[in-house]
Write a protein that holds these residues in place. Structure first.
Motif, short mmCIF file in Angstrom:
data_model
loop_
_atom_site.label_atom_id
_atom_site.label_comp_id
_atom_site.label_asym_id
_atom_site.label_seq_id
_atom_site.Cartn_x
_atom_site.Cartn_y
_atom_site.Cartn_z
N GLU A 68 46.27 14.96 -19.09
CA GLU A 68 47.22 14.93 -20.20
C GLU A 68 48.21 13.78 -20.02
O GLU A 68 48.59 13.10 -20.97
N TYR A 69 48.61 13.56 -18.77
CA TYR A 69 49.53 12.47 -18.46
C TYR A 69 48.93 11.13 -18.92
O TYR A 69 49.58 10.33 -19.60
N GLU A 70 47.66 10.91 -18.57
CA GLU A 70 47.00 9.65 -18.95
C GLU A 70 46.86 9.54 -20.46
O GLU A 70 47.06 8.48 -21.04
N LEU A 71 46.50 10.66 -21.11
CA LEU A 71 46.34 10.62 -22.57
C LEU A 71 47.67 10.28 -23.25
O LEU A 71 47.72 9.48 -24.18
N LEU A 72 48.75 10.89 -22.77
CA LEU A 72 50.06 10.62 -23.37
C LEU A 72 50.47 9.17 -23.14
O LEU A 72 51.08 8.54 -24.00
N ARG A 73 50.11 8.65 -21.97
CA ARG A 73 50.43 7.23 -21.72
C ARG A 73 49.68 6.33 -22.68
O ARG A 73 50.20 5.35 -23.19
N GLY A 74 48.42 6.71 -22.94
CA GLY A 74 47.60 5.95 -23.88
C GLY A 74 48.23 5.97 -25.28
O GLY A 74 48.32 4.94 -25.95
N LEU A 75 48.69 7.15 -25.71
CA LEU A 75 49.30 7.27 -27.05
C LEU A 75 50.59 6.45 -27.12
O LEU A 75 50.89 5.84 -28.14
N ASP A 76 51.30 6.46 -26.03
CA ASP A 76 52.53 5.68 -25.95
C ASP A 76 52.25 4.20 -26.17
O ASP A 76 52.93 3.52 -26.93
N ARG A 77 51.20 3.72 -25.49
CA ARG A 77 50.84 2.31 -25.64
C ARG A 77 50.43 2.00 -27.07
O ARG A 77 50.64 0.91 -27.57
N ARG A 141 47.29 8.86 -38.31
CA ARG A 141 47.59 7.80 -37.34
C ARG A 141 46.77 7.98 -36.08
O ARG A 141 46.25 7.01 -35.51
N LEU A 142 46.66 9.22 -35.62
CA LEU A 142 45.86 9.49 -34.42
C LEU A 142 44.41 9.10 -34.67
O LEU A 142 43.77 8.44 -33.84
N HIS A 143 43.88 9.49 -35.83
CA HIS A 143 42.48 9.20 -36.13
C HIS A 143 42.22 7.72 -36.29
O HIS A 143 41.19 7.22 -35.85
N PHE A 147 41.81 8.75 -31.76
CA PHE A 147 42.18 9.91 -30.95
C PHE A 147 41.84 11.19 -31.71
O PHE A 147 42.35 11.44 -32.79
N ALA A 148 40.91 11.98 -31.11
CA ALA A 148 40.61 13.30 -31.69
C ALA A 148 41.48 14.30 -30.95
O ALA A 148 41.41 14.42 -29.74
N TRP A 149 42.34 15.00 -31.69
CA TRP A 149 43.35 15.85 -31.06
C TRP A 149 42.71 17.08 -30.42
O TRP A 149 43.02 17.46 -29.30
N GLY A 150 41.82 17.71 -31.15
CA GLY A 150 41.14 18.88 -30.60
C GLY A 150 41.94 20.16 -30.69
O GLY A 150 41.39 21.24 -30.46
N ASP A 151 43.22 20.10 -31.00
CA ASP A 151 44.01 21.33 -31.11
C ASP A 151 45.28 21.06 -31.93
O ASP A 151 46.37 21.44 -31.51
N CYS A 152 45.08 20.44 -33.09
CA CYS A 152 46.24 20.17 -33.94
C CYS A 152 46.75 21.49 -34.50
O CYS A 152 46.00 22.26 -35.07
N ALA A 173 48.71 17.19 -25.63
CA ALA A 173 47.55 16.30 -25.73
C ALA A 173 46.38 16.78 -24.89
O ALA A 173 45.37 16.10 -24.77
N GLU A 174 46.53 17.98 -24.31
CA GLU A 174 45.58 18.44 -23.31
C GLU A 174 44.12 18.35 -23.77
O GLU A 174 43.24 18.01 -22.99
N THR A 175 43.89 18.69 -25.04
CA THR A 175 42.51 18.75 -25.54
C THR A 175 42.05 17.44 -26.15
O THR A 175 40.94 17.35 -26.67
N GLY A 176 42.90 16.42 -26.12
CA GLY A 176 42.59 15.17 -26.83
C GLY A 176 41.45 14.38 -26.20
O GLY A 176 41.15 14.51 -25.02
#
Ligand SMILES: Nc1ncnc2c1ncn2[C@@H]1O[C@H](COP(=O)(O)OP(=O)(O)OP(=O)(O)O)[C@@H](O)[C@H]1O
Ligand SMILES: [Mg+2]
Length: 427
Positions: A68-77, A141-143, A147-152, A173-176
């Motif tokens: 989740e940490y890595e996914l959130l960093r990716g979204l941040d970028r 925006r995610l799409h 990024f597929a959220w998986g649990d919106c 973002a756990e399921t992303g």
């Protein structure tokens, strides 16, 4: 296994070391905790003080925490509105040396509210529609970013005020999953999950009597699909124009910008007989106005706020003697913009006493004042200066305002604040 803190900012580990990592999060002493409302979650989540920051601490197994940490960093970028990841703590043990779960630490999103707290007083359907608008924009925006959220769901989203509307932030973002691009099937699947989740959450609210009687949870779930589809179509459809009507393309680009999106590339093709032109924009992430305002003034705001402030800035610029777009000797826009921040924006915001601002940040406050100026000017049929607006706002508006988004006053108790973390419901 030794305690290990991996952080995005080299200054953070020192601040985080003061937190009691050898105690299960559920048992952390009060003095480390900050009593702000939380949403429902399977994991234990608490807000804690780390230096001058308030951080959200979530206890979970090491692998999902790192993921989740890595996914959130990716979204941040990618500049997608989501909570900021600060660190992951692994290798925790309790005083007896037995292992404890890892934690993910994110920055508490200031001014945000979990939807449950927003529903504490029954929410008007119009406000619910605005939340759905915000959520649809976030999902689009995610799409667009693959990024597929998986649990919106509502509980995995945080809402913040944005110039009278709302801005939605991804919190879980756990399921992303990140892909180079999402297929229509992947997007549809993600959207369907959102619909089912939202209907379920609204059914829950209905059962607890917190839903407006005119709102049907199942029907309202469809709302997200309608809004998402409309926005997606507007952003990605191919338009066909008669040849020679190039300004139609400008018009479409302008509309996309107004929706808060940029056009990165476009394909323009002429039909074989030369009668028509097809135009396919490649739309990228929103934030057009946000970036422009940030570049010009250093103010970091939400998108709608930025659009509003830019309008005000531009009309103010036009009143300045050294404003002459295109003239190399005239003042540069950055210079004028800084003057506006110094002479107009800051003094106006500062004229509102701190204790009356509630949870409104300076940009939201300024937006409210612009709204009020418009109202007063319409009523009196002539322009009203900002000083008068501020005085009227402080005397007549602020006292009567119920600040539905403000966090409880420092140390105050709140039903959800220091309370339990509900289990099962988010699963
Ligand atoms: N950075 C943050 N700022 C504000 N609130 C936060 C933050 N991080 C978490 N929260 C709050 O904690 C709640 C639970 O967080 P999260 O959804 O990540 O937990 P979870 O256990 O993974 O949820 P789920 O049950 O959906 O798996 C959120 O709904 C939100 O209210
Ligand atoms: Mg969650």
């Amino acid at each position: 296994m030794a305690l290990q803190i991996s952080a995005t900012n080299p200054e953070h580990p020192a601040l985080l070391l003061d937190l009691p990592w050898d105690i299960p999060l559920e048992e952390w002493p009060e003095h480390h905790l900050v009593p702000l409302p939380r949403g429902i979650s399977r994991h234990v989540v608490r807000y804690a003080r780390a230096g001058t920051e308030v951080v959200a601490v979530k206890e979970l197994a090491e692998r999902p925490a790192l993921r989740e940490y890595e996914l959130l960093r990716g979204l941040d970028r990618l500049n997608i509105p989501s909570v900021d990841p600060l660190a992951v703590v692994t290798g925790r043990t309790d005083k007896a040396g037995d292992p404890l779960e890892s934690v993910l630490i994110t920055r508490h999103l200031g001014g945000s509210m979990p939807y449950r707290s927003m529903f504490e007083t029954t929410m008007r359907p119009a406000t619910m529609h605005r939340l759905m608008d915000a959520l649809a924009v976030l999902l689009v925006r995610l799409h667009l970013a693959g990024f597929a959220w998986g649990d919106c769901s509502l509980s995995n989203t945080l809402f913040r005020r944005d110039a009278g509307a709302y801005a939605a932030y991804l919190v879980d973002a756990e399921t992303g999953e990140v892909h180079p691009q999402l297929s229509p099937g992947q997007r549809e699947y993600d959207l369907d999950l959102a619909r089912v989740n939202i209907s379920g959450e609204l059914l829950d609210l209905e059962a607890s009597g917190a839903l407006h009687p005119s709102v049907d949870p199942i029907e309202f779930g469809m709302e997200i699909c309608k809004r998402y589809d409309g926005l997606w179509r507007e952003l990605t459809r191919t338009s066909v124009y008669p040849a020679g009507k190039h300004h139609y393309i400008d018009r479409r680009i302008r509309r996309l910008n107004e929706l808060g999106f940029d056009v990165a590339e476009m394909q323009i093709a002429h039909s074989s007989n030369g009668d028509t032109v097809t135009f396919v924009p490649k739309v990228v992430d929103a934030g057009h106005h946000q970036r422009q305002l940030l570049r010009l003034t250093g103010l970091d705001t939400e998108e709608n706020q930025a659009r509003r402030l830019l309008n005000d800035l531009e009309s103010w610029m036009a009143t300045q003697d050294d404003y002459a777009p295109g003239d190399p000797l005239a003042a540069r826009p950055e210079v004028l913009a800084h003057r506006w921040v110094r002479d107009v924006f800051r003094p106006t915001v500062r004229a509102i006493p701190l204790d009356l601002r509630g949870s409104m940040d300076p940009a939201e406050l300024y937006h409210e004042l612009l709204e009020h100026r418009w109202y007063l000017s319409e009523r009196s049929q002539h322009d009203i200066d900002l000083d008068t607006v501020v005085r009227d706002y402080v005397t007549n508006i602020l006292p009567g305002m119920r600040d539905s988004l403000s966090p409880p006053a420092g140390g105050g108790t709140n039903a959800q604040a220091g309370g339990t973390t509900a289990t099962g419901e988010g699963a």
